[in-house]
Design a protein around this motif. Structure first.
Motif, short mmCIF file in Angstrom:
data_model
loop_
_atom_site.label_atom_id
_atom_site.label_comp_id
_atom_site.label_asym_id
_atom_site.label_seq_id
_atom_site.Cartn_x
_atom_site.Cartn_y
_atom_site.Cartn_z
N LYS A 37 57.09 19.49 19.57
CA LYS A 37 56.05 19.98 20.46
C LYS A 37 54.78 19.14 20.34
O LYS A 37 54.09 18.87 21.33
CB LYS A 37 55.73 21.44 20.15
CG LYS A 37 56.85 22.41 20.51
CD LYS A 37 56.47 23.84 20.16
CE LYS A 37 57.60 24.80 20.51
NZ LYS A 37 57.27 26.21 20.15
N GLY A 70 55.32 15.94 22.24
CA GLY A 70 55.21 16.18 23.67
C GLY A 70 53.78 16.35 24.13
O GLY A 70 53.36 15.80 25.16
N SER A 76 51.68 13.74 26.49
CA SER A 76 51.19 14.27 27.76
C SER A 76 49.69 14.03 27.92
O SER A 76 49.21 13.63 28.99
CB SER A 76 51.49 15.76 27.87
OG SER A 76 52.89 16.00 27.83
N TYR A 85 63.81 16.47 24.74
CA TYR A 85 62.64 17.30 25.05
C TYR A 85 61.56 16.46 25.75
O TYR A 85 60.97 16.90 26.75
CB TYR A 85 62.10 17.90 23.76
CG TYR A 85 60.79 18.64 23.92
CD1 TYR A 85 60.73 19.89 24.52
CD2 TYR A 85 59.60 18.07 23.45
CE1 TYR A 85 59.51 20.56 24.66
CE2 TYR A 85 58.39 18.74 23.58
CZ TYR A 85 58.36 19.97 24.19
OH TYR A 85 57.15 20.62 24.33
N GLN A 138 62.50 15.59 29.36
CA GLN A 138 62.37 16.73 30.27
C GLN A 138 60.91 17.07 30.55
O GLN A 138 60.57 17.53 31.64
CB GLN A 138 63.08 17.94 29.69
CG GLN A 138 64.59 17.79 29.58
CD GLN A 138 65.24 18.93 28.83
OE1 GLN A 138 64.56 19.76 28.20
NE2 GLN A 138 66.56 19.00 28.87
N LEU A 139 60.05 16.79 29.57
CA LEU A 139 58.65 17.19 29.69
C LEU A 139 57.79 16.18 30.42
O LEU A 139 56.90 16.54 31.21
CB LEU A 139 58.08 17.43 28.28
CG LEU A 139 56.62 17.88 28.19
CD1 LEU A 139 56.46 19.28 28.77
CD2 LEU A 139 56.14 17.83 26.73
#
Length: 681
Positions: free
Chosen positions: A156, A159, A163, A211, A214-215
């Motif tokens: 997480k 990600g 981002s 992950y 996909q993110l």
């Protein structure tokens, strides 16, 4: 009304800090810590205890980051450095004696402590752009050898970081991908953590990548670049690690369909480089050493298993240097190692396409394979094995056979007559039709009909101004004739007989003139006769090995007698017809492979090379995929060559003799049981 305190943050908020102790390794004389939510407070990070509230950890992280971002104003940056060193210590594997900048030893923090600070950093991820040293320490840490809850939190964090700060995405991907090779079992044996096996660690790496893909939309491009940049060098990486990387590439392809094309392109490109490199080195070996260069199947078979739990000590040791080895022995070891890697890579590709290309499926996957074939294999003109992917999967059914043939025909017709692509296309077309055992009879005859029409057209076009045989000016004509002769040597039964009558007559007893049968392909004999006896004289320019085999078969079948012409050709010097100057100069080189044989003087320099790319496939492991695909050479029992032992005597003293000519001389009693491709490559 009494005064009420301001709602703003108090300047002096005291708490009981008697339970706090300095960091491990700090000075014994450290002062008693004062904990207050103030930017000037001296914050220390605890590594020995886990009974800290998340709120306190969050405040410590806030103070450290804020102080670091304002460090230009004279603020103390020690809290940030302690935070960075804590994650740096988590990246250490064995060197527990590493020192901090202040000279004190670093101790590895526990997983629980790391999880608290990582969760705190996740909440402040938007402020971490100016904390690159901290982020690099976090990305370098061993996170995949820990418990599942920590791995989930770390993913997480990655990600969120990618981002909010896309500039770190490339670094995240490279740090993750590099562990496809560098992943020793010791990474899963962190003190205080449960033992994590290598298979579990790899699953965590792929879970994080999935992950991120996909993110973040941009993650696919970043991962593709990282996979290419981190692809191991085949000269410097042992077989075990090389195969581990390729295996992980195909694992990514299984869940990231958008990257499948990039992965297949990357693997194909790298295998073609190895294939060409091997071919170059094999040409410099003696014949007896060439056989030794092939790896034994039993020695490498265990590397094809998905064995990610093996110890680090079982890496391929064959590439290790041995001071007692001779130069030739070391050369053979390196060559054998490259061949094993090529064999392994081909096995992976065969398996992948077998799972995706079905005989009754759409043609998308096959089109992609043929596109890679055109992009990476054809331009090299020296690959010997990678092209067999197209050879095998194009024979799954008649439609796929036709698609491969169509690709070759477009190469022949879609370029100028003198282009190398047209010549290579003719070689691939002939080799596929001759060697492909599953190619339908009707397709074989259609291809021959095409070659007949092309040869007739080129002959009529060139013969008007031709002075004699000239490979530089008429190379496309000679390539087409050689393709037809080669197909004839393998497929004369399908070409000469329009019925099943021949199946009941032994080859040795067959007489074409007495049979009364008609040609299965109309115009074949007329085309060959007119072309062979034209001014272009293709039997003088085509590869002697192919010409010799055709002459023997045609003579044995009483189909065509060309030995008188071959005798006449011995007195013709191709150099006297060579084209000088103009746009055609040097085009003869397009018809020859760039090998050590090309440097020879004499007639062979002006003749086509016997290049037919689907030579026998010799990689021991992956050749099993070709079972039933390959049309082995089958000579005619009792067929004999006409004696040509005087070939060299007619050439004259001024004409240099190639090394091949003595090899082409055969005794009158030798049987024609050899493969016409035996002199190629």
């Amino acid at each position: 009304m009494p005064n009420t305190p301001s709602p703003s943050r108090p300047t002096t908020l005291k708490r009981d800090s008697s339970h706090l102790t300095p960091l491990v390794g700090d000075l014994a004389t450290a002062k008693r810590l004062r904990v207050a939510f103030s930017d000037d407070v001296d914050v220390r990070f605890l590594e020995g205890r886990t009974d800290r509230t998340q709120e306190l950890v969050q405040e410590e992280v806030r103070i450290a980051i804020d102080a670091h971002l304002r460090r230009g104003q004279g603020n103390d940056d020690s809290a940030y450095e302690q935070l960075r060193m804590m994650f740096a210590a988590a990246a250490l594997e064995e060197n527990q004696g590493d020192l901090r900048p202040d000279g004190y030893a670093l101790e590895r923090p526990s997983g629980a402590i790391l999880k608290q600070y990582l969760a705190a950093l996740l909440r402040r991820v938007g402020d971490l752009k100016g904390c690159s040293t901290l982020l690099y320490a976090i990305l370098d840490m061993n996170w995949f050898g820990r418990k599942e809850d920590f791995i989930s939190l770390y993913a997480k964090f990655l990600g969120a970081l990618a981002s909010v700060h896309p500039g770190f995405l490339k670094h995240i991907m490279e740090k993750t991908v590099r562990h496809f090779v560098s992943l020793p079992s010791s990474y899963g044996r962190i003190s205080g953590e449960p033992i994590i096996r290598k298979r579990q660690m790899l699953a965590s790496l792929h879970s994080a990548l999935r992950y991120l893909l996909q993110l973040i939309p941009a993650a696919s491009d970043a991962l593709a670049e990282a996979l290419k940049a981190q692809f191991p060098n085949h000269r410097m990486t042992n077989l075990k690690d090389y195969l581990a990387y390729i295996r992980n590439l195909f694992q990514i392809a299984s869940y990231a369909s958008e990257l499948r094309s990039d992965i297949l392109s990357l693997v194909t490109e790298r295998l073609v480089k190895i294939d060409v490199e091997i071919q170059q080195e094999v040409e410099d070996l003696d014949d007896d050493m060439e056989e030794d260069a092939m790896p034994e199947d039993r020695r490498q078979s265990n590397y094809f298993l998905d064995d990610d739990t093996s110890d680090d000590s079982d890496a391929e040791s064959d590439s290790s240097s041995d001071y007692d080895d001779t130069v030739e022995e070391r050369q053979l070891k390196l060559l054998r190692d490259k061949t094993a890697k090529l064999d392994a890579g081909m096995d992976f590709l065969f398996k992948h396409y077998t799972d995706t290309i079905k005989s009754d499926s759409s043609t998308n996957e096959l089109d992609q394979l043929l596109s890679l074939f055109t992009t990476f294999v054809l331009p090299t003109y020296r690959s010997r094995h990678v092209q067999f992917l197209a050879f095998h999967f194009s024979q799954l059914d008649a439609e796929k056979c036709a698609r491969f043939v169509s690709r070759c025909l477009s190469m022949i017709q879609g370029h100028a007559n003198s282009s190398s692509s047209a010549i290579f296309g003719a070689a691939y077309l002939a080799s596929f039709i001759a060697r492909g055992s599953r190619a339908p009879r009707s397709l074989v005859q259609d291809v021959v009909s095409f070659l007949i029409g092309r040869i007739n057209y080129l002959r009529e076009t060139y013969e008007k101004t031709a002075r004699g045989p000239d490979i530089g000016r008429y190379s496309s004509f000679y390539a087409s004739v050689q393709a037809l002769l080669y197909i004839f040597c393998f497929r004369w039964r399908e070409l000469l007989f329009d019925s099943s009558l021949h199946s009941t007559i032994p080859d040795d007893d067959y007489d074409f003139q007495a049979s009364g049968e008609t040609f299965a392909v109309k115009g074949l004999k007329e085309c060959l006769t007119q072309a062979i006896y034209s001014r272009l004289n293709p039997l003088k320019v085509c590869s002697p090995a192919i010409v010799k085999q055709y002459a023997a078969i045609a003579n044995h079948l009483r189909y065509m007698f060309v030995y008188p012409l071959l005798e006449t050709n011995k007195r013709i010097r191709l150099s006297s017809f060579r084209t000088y100057g103009g746009s055609n100069q040097g085009q003869g080189a397009l018809a020859k492979r760039d090998t050590s044989l090309s440097a020879k003087l004499g007639e062979s320099h002006h003749q086509l090379d016997a290049f037919f790319p689907f030579d026998p496939y010799h990689l021991p492991r992956s050749q099993r995929w070709l079972d039933g695909d390959y049309n082995e050479w089958r000579g005619i029992e009792g067929m004999k060559y006409v004696d040509d032992e005087d070939d060299d005597e007619e050439d004259g003293e001024d004409d240099a003799v190639s090394d091949d000519e003595d090899e082409d001389d055969e005794d009158e009693d030798d049987e024609a049981e050899s493969d016409p491709e035996s002199d190629s490559s």
